[in-house]
Design a protein around this motif. Sequence first.
Motif, PDB file in Angstrom:
ATOM      1  N   ASP A 299       1.251  -1.174  -0.103  1.00  0.00           N
ATOM      2  CA  ASP A 299      -0.139   0.485  -0.158  1.00  0.00           C
ATOM      3  C   ASP A 299       0.563   1.404   0.598  1.00  0.00           C
ATOM      4  O   ASP A 299       0.603   2.174  -0.532  1.00  0.00           O
ATOM      5  CB  ASP A 299      -0.467  -0.276   1.255  1.00  0.00           C
ATOM      6  CG  ASP A 299      -1.899  -1.507   1.183  1.00  0.00           C
ATOM      7  OD1 ASP A 299      -2.549  -1.117   0.045  1.00  0.00           O
ATOM      8  OD2 ASP A 299      -2.635  -1.230   1.735  1.00  0.00           O
ATOM      9  N   TYR A 300       1.422   1.175   0.979  1.00  0.00           N
ATOM     10  CA  TYR A 300       2.942   2.167   0.870  1.00  0.00           C
ATOM     11  C   TYR A 300       3.514   2.793  -0.328  1.00  0.00           C
ATOM     12  O   TYR A 300       4.241   3.848  -1.106  1.00  0.00           O
ATOM     13  CB  TYR A 300       3.574   2.668   2.384  1.00  0.00           C
ATOM     14  CG  TYR A 300       2.953   3.230   3.803  1.00  0.00           C
ATOM     15  CD1 TYR A 300       2.171   4.265   3.362  1.00  0.00           C
ATOM     16  CD2 TYR A 300       2.553   1.994   4.201  1.00  0.00           C
ATOM     17  CE1 TYR A 300       1.704   5.085   4.426  1.00  0.00           C
ATOM     18  CE2 TYR A 300       2.181   2.824   5.579  1.00  0.00           C
ATOM     19  CZ  TYR A 300       1.434   4.199   5.225  1.00  0.00           C
ATOM     20  OH  TYR A 300       1.160   5.012   6.947  1.00  0.00           O
ATOM     21  N   ASN A 301       4.692   1.657  -1.077  1.00  0.00           N
ATOM     22  CA  ASN A 301       5.086   1.340  -1.635  1.00  0.00           C
ATOM     23  C   ASN A 301       5.206   0.764  -2.884  1.00  0.00           C
ATOM     24  O   ASN A 301       6.254   0.688  -3.763  1.00  0.00           O
ATOM     25  CB  ASN A 301       6.298   0.061  -0.761  1.00  0.00           C
ATOM     26  CG  ASN A 301       6.782   1.515   0.803  1.00  0.00           C
ATOM     27  OD1 ASN A 301       6.644   0.486   1.574  1.00  0.00           O
ATOM     28  ND2 ASN A 301       6.945   2.270   0.709  1.00  0.00           N
ATOM     29  N   GLY A 302       4.056   0.469  -3.546  1.00  0.00           N
ATOM     30  CA  GLY A 302       3.511  -0.804  -4.665  1.00  0.00           C
ATOM     31  C   GLY A 302       3.793  -0.089  -5.908  1.00  0.00           C
ATOM     32  O   GLY A 302       4.536   0.149  -6.576  1.00  0.00           O
ATOM     33  N   GLU A 303       3.338   1.993  -5.692  1.00  0.00           N
ATOM     34  CA  GLU A 303       3.306   2.306  -7.006  1.00  0.00           C
ATOM     35  C   GLU A 303       4.063   3.091  -7.529  1.00  0.00           C
ATOM     36  O   GLU A 303       5.101   2.349  -8.374  1.00  0.00           O
ATOM     37  CB  GLU A 303       2.469   3.598  -6.577  1.00  0.00           C
ATOM     38  CG  GLU A 303       2.054   4.411  -8.120  1.00  0.00           C
ATOM     39  CD  GLU A 303       1.356   3.453  -8.764  1.00  0.00           C
ATOM     40  OE1 GLU A 303       2.096   3.403  -9.899  1.00  0.00           O
ATOM     41  OE2 GLU A 303       0.090   3.560  -8.509  1.00  0.00           O
ATOM     42  N   SER A 304       5.689   3.808  -6.052  1.00  0.00           N
ATOM     43  CA  SER A 304       6.886   3.709  -6.240  1.00  0.00           C
ATOM     44  C   SER A 304       7.259   2.928  -6.808  1.00  0.00           C
ATOM     45  O   SER A 304       8.486   3.097  -7.777  1.00  0.00           O
ATOM     46  CB  SER A 304       7.104   4.672  -5.319  1.00  0.00           C
ATOM     47  OG  SER A 304       8.533   5.828  -5.590  1.00  0.00           O
ATOM     48  N   ASN A 305       7.489   2.050  -5.631  1.00  0.00           N
ATOM     49  CA  ASN A 305       8.489   0.843  -6.474  1.00  0.00           C
ATOM     50  C   ASN A 305       8.674   0.036  -7.857  1.00  0.00           C
ATOM     51  O   ASN A 305       9.702   0.373  -8.865  1.00  0.00           O
ATOM     52  CB  ASN A 305       8.703  -0.083  -5.453  1.00  0.00           C
ATOM     53  CG  ASN A 305       9.225   0.109  -4.911  1.00  0.00           C
ATOM     54  OD1 ASN A 305       9.664   0.666  -3.824  1.00  0.00           O
ATOM     55  ND2 ASN A 305       8.903  -1.262  -3.451  1.00  0.00           N
ATOM     56  N   LEU A 306       7.114   0.483  -8.146  1.00  0.00           N
ATOM     57  CA  LEU A 306       6.755  -0.034  -9.962  1.00  0.00           C
ATOM     58  C   LEU A 306       7.843   0.976 -10.901  1.00  0.00           C
ATOM     59  O   LEU A 306       8.371  -0.192 -11.790  1.00  0.00           O
ATOM     60  CB  LEU A 306       5.524  -0.961  -9.634  1.00  0.00           C
ATOM     61  CG  LEU A 306       4.816  -0.103 -11.592  1.00  0.00           C
ATOM     62  CD1 LEU A 306       5.625  -1.714 -12.113  1.00  0.00           C
ATOM     63  CD2 LEU A 306       3.538  -0.863 -11.773  1.00  0.00           C
ATOM     64  N   ASP A 307       7.040   2.023 -10.639  1.00  0.00           N
ATOM     65  CA  ASP A 307       7.200   3.360 -12.016  1.00  0.00           C
ATOM     66  C   ASP A 307       8.786   3.310 -11.706  1.00  0.00           C
ATOM     67  O   ASP A 307       9.556   3.272 -12.365  1.00  0.00           O
ATOM     68  CB  ASP A 307       6.785   4.293 -11.173  1.00  0.00           C
ATOM     69  CG  ASP A 307       5.628   4.362 -11.408  1.00  0.00           C
ATOM     70  OD1 ASP A 307       4.295   3.493 -11.586  1.00  0.00           O
ATOM     71  OD2 ASP A 307       4.653   5.535 -11.104  1.00  0.00           O
ATOM     72  N   LEU A 308       9.498   3.166 -10.344  1.00  0.00           N
ATOM     73  CA  LEU A 308      11.126   3.025 -10.628  1.00  0.00           C
ATOM     74  C   LEU A 308      11.995   2.130 -11.222  1.00  0.00           C
ATOM     75  O   LEU A 308      12.686   2.194 -11.504  1.00  0.00           O
ATOM     76  CB  LEU A 308      11.224   4.210  -9.183  1.00  0.00           C
ATOM     77  CG  LEU A 308      10.666   5.292  -9.160  1.00  0.00           C
ATOM     78  CD1 LEU A 308      11.046   5.667  -7.511  1.00  0.00           C
ATOM     79  CD2 LEU A 308      11.885   6.314  -9.456  1.00  0.00           C
ATOM     80  N   GLU A 309      11.397   1.531 -10.104  1.00  0.00           N
ATOM     81  CA  GLU A 309      12.391  -0.426 -11.155  1.00  0.00           C
ATOM     82  C   GLU A 309      11.589  -0.221 -12.448  1.00  0.00           C
ATOM     83  O   GLU A 309      13.283  -0.532 -13.365  1.00  0.00           O
ATOM     84  CB  GLU A 309      11.686  -1.481 -10.017  1.00  0.00           C
ATOM     85  CG  GLU A 309      11.863  -1.350  -8.723  1.00  0.00           C
ATOM     86  CD  GLU A 309      11.163  -2.541  -7.704  1.00  0.00           C
ATOM     87  OE1 GLU A 309      10.948  -2.280  -6.310  1.00  0.00           O
ATOM     88  OE2 GLU A 309      10.987  -3.429  -8.567  1.00  0.00           O
ATOM     89  N   TYR A 310      10.825   0.133 -12.865  1.00  0.00           N
ATOM     90  CA  TYR A 310      10.774  -0.008 -14.472  1.00  0.00           C
ATOM     91  C   TYR A 310      11.602   0.952 -15.355  1.00  0.00           C
ATOM     92  O   TYR A 310      12.454   1.018 -16.439  1.00  0.00           O
ATOM     93  CB  TYR A 310       9.435  -0.801 -14.573  1.00  0.00           C
ATOM     94  CG  TYR A 310       9.644  -2.247 -14.578  1.00  0.00           C
ATOM     95  CD1 TYR A 310       9.738  -3.010 -15.657  1.00  0.00           C
ATOM     96  CD2 TYR A 310       9.447  -2.699 -13.684  1.00  0.00           C
ATOM     97  CE1 TYR A 310       9.884  -4.665 -15.278  1.00  0.00           C
ATOM     98  CE2 TYR A 310       9.035  -3.854 -13.430  1.00  0.00           C
ATOM     99  CZ  TYR A 310       9.041  -5.093 -14.524  1.00  0.00           C
ATOM    100  OH  TYR A 310       9.080  -6.386 -14.519  1.00  0.00           O
ATOM    101  N   GLY A 311      11.169   2.701 -14.832  1.00  0.00           N
ATOM    102  CA  GLY A 311      11.743   3.361 -15.175  1.00  0.00           C
ATOM    103  C   GLY A 311      13.100   3.341 -15.351  1.00  0.00           C
ATOM    104  O   GLY A 311      13.536   3.582 -16.526  1.00  0.00           O
ATOM    105  N   MET A 312      14.007   3.801 -14.265  1.00  0.00           N
ATOM    106  CA  MET A 312      15.379   3.372 -14.622  1.00  0.00           C
ATOM    107  C   MET A 312      15.356   2.016 -14.628  1.00  0.00           C
ATOM    108  O   MET A 312      17.027   3.277 -16.175  1.00  0.00           O
ATOM    109  CB  MET A 312      15.334   3.692 -12.761  1.00  0.00           C
ATOM    110  CG  MET A 312      14.754   4.567 -12.192  1.00  0.00           C
ATOM    111  SD  MET A 312      15.590   4.193 -10.323  1.00  0.00           S
ATOM    112  CE  MET A 312      17.648   4.570 -10.485  1.00  0.00           C
TER     113      MET A 312
END
Length: 636
Positions: A299-312
């Motif tokens: 709930d806290y980290n799912g969105e940001s982790n997804l965006d940054l792991e694949y974006g980076m």
Amino acid sequence: MRSFFLPVLSLTLSLAASAIADPTLSPWKLHERRSHIPAGWTRTQKLDSSASVPLRFALAQSNIENIEALLYDVSHPDSPNYGNHWSASQIAAKFAPSTESIDTVRSWLIESGVEPHRMKLSPTKGWLEVASTVEEAENLLLAEYHVYDHETGTKHIACESYHLPEHVTPHVDFVTPTIHFDAKVQKRTDKSYGRVPIGQPGQGSTPKTTGQIDGLLTQIEDCDKQITPICLRALYGLWYQPVAGDKNSYGIVEYSPQAYVQSDLDLFAKNFSTGLEGVSPTLVSIDGGSVPTSASSFDYNGESNLDLEYGMTLVTKGQNVTLYQVGDSVEGASFNTFLDALDGTYCTFEGGDDPNQDPVYPDTASGGYSGQEDCGTVTPANVISTSYGYNEADLSAAYAIRQCNEYGKLGLMGVTFLFSSGDWGVAGNGGYCLNADGTQSPDGTIFNPAFPATCPYVTAVGATQVSSGKNVWEPEDACEQVIYSGGGFSNYFSTPDYQKAAVEGYLQANPISYSKDIYNSTGSRAYPDLSANGANYAVAIDGSFSLVYGTSAASPVVGAILTMVNDARISHGKPPLGFINPTIYSAGFAGAFKDITNGTNPGCGTLGFNTTKGWDPVTGLGTPYFPSLLAKWLTL
């Protein structure tokens, strides 16, 4: 029931002389009306006539009626000015409210009995504030104010409708507080509809997850079961190493308290990203945005982790990624909070937004951000991806239109804005659909489009999937695993010129059998514009890998692809892409996308729309193919 689709109504009234200070100011016109009380709110009591209410008049921007033509001039591939983007100072000068608008509104207020010392003009000249009582505000606007209570305990001041003198109407976009209940932006929710701070646990989230993965599948033959970076590179031909990373920029936006966890980024990098272990995105904090180290959950980290792991990973270690972390963990943020930081001319009175619609900084709550609100302090990246959104019906048309115009102005400056199209097909967040009176409910039957995806000056990104038993060399399908690709037709925005041929072609080849009462068939902005994979992503969250789904996965992938196109253009001495829609819909780019012809986007008790050859309101133009896009954009 078409009436709630209209952004501005125009009912002329005769007004008794006793209602205003000067009867010669008649006739009056209805400026805005709300057809329903938003979900979760209840009107409770009449507001005391002696109570103070700070009226804010959003002054009409000069030349805003020409923004589409101005944007096309620098964005259409056939224009001799393609790529000649504007500076911030040129934007400010072109769209600042005119002296005539300021003088007209000020003169009317003075004639109505408002002393000059009670009026203040914002530094950007975009807003005129009046220190008023409820009684005076009601007389000025022919309105009746009440107190509204939300089920969470929040109170709000609003009216059902308001009016302005006919000669004042062209000079005012909207007035607050009036009909608007546009509060903090929330993540797309999968459990409930209502205004809750974004990123809060227990409120549902996008993306969605089916739980942890027992074991990673890293072979390209397994992409129908798990999507990893190699699957995306194969699907979209993204085998590219950046060479102009120091001159290029890619931004991903997150809204607090949603934030990434560095150990998760490192876990992902260890498995998939050479050279990125220990690497963090460049943090740009907006109004106290931070990356806390205490919370660790989907709930806290799912969105940001997804965006940054694949974006980076997709832009590689050769291209830095900027993280715009917006809002403190107490007050949160709205899209306007972010836009204020990018464009100082968008800020409201004294650098702050309206407290009835947007968070106010400094935040006086314990642990809140105590600094001044960021206003024009942030340089926008060339490409900006956002995986958050409203239902269009959550907002008044005037509020949405004003914000949409801001995306247009930033497009003029050369910024590419990407927004996920939503995960509920033709339904709104949480599966809510519209009722005939404009309210939203789980059993509504009218299609409920998303915003900002329906803004004609952003690029809306839908979702596809590699279906079970298929491989990455075969055509993808519209996403129908866990989520459905958001798409349909706006209730607020008309069809932009760049899209007319594609939409008309779809409608002619695929006559829609639904009643015209359940979707806007009057000629409106259609979405999404394009798509990318949104199913079965392997994402490192809370120390392990989970399967994740969402258009929020597709948006940062498209952002990475466009960032690499920008890298090649910049290395050849060309400007960044800027607003891409007029180009991707042009005939010359027809072969740059992989067409999606299988699948639908159900919702509101229907199968939604169907995919077909060419553009469709499920997957747009299709999925991007990097080699084709690169070759075509390098010729412009």
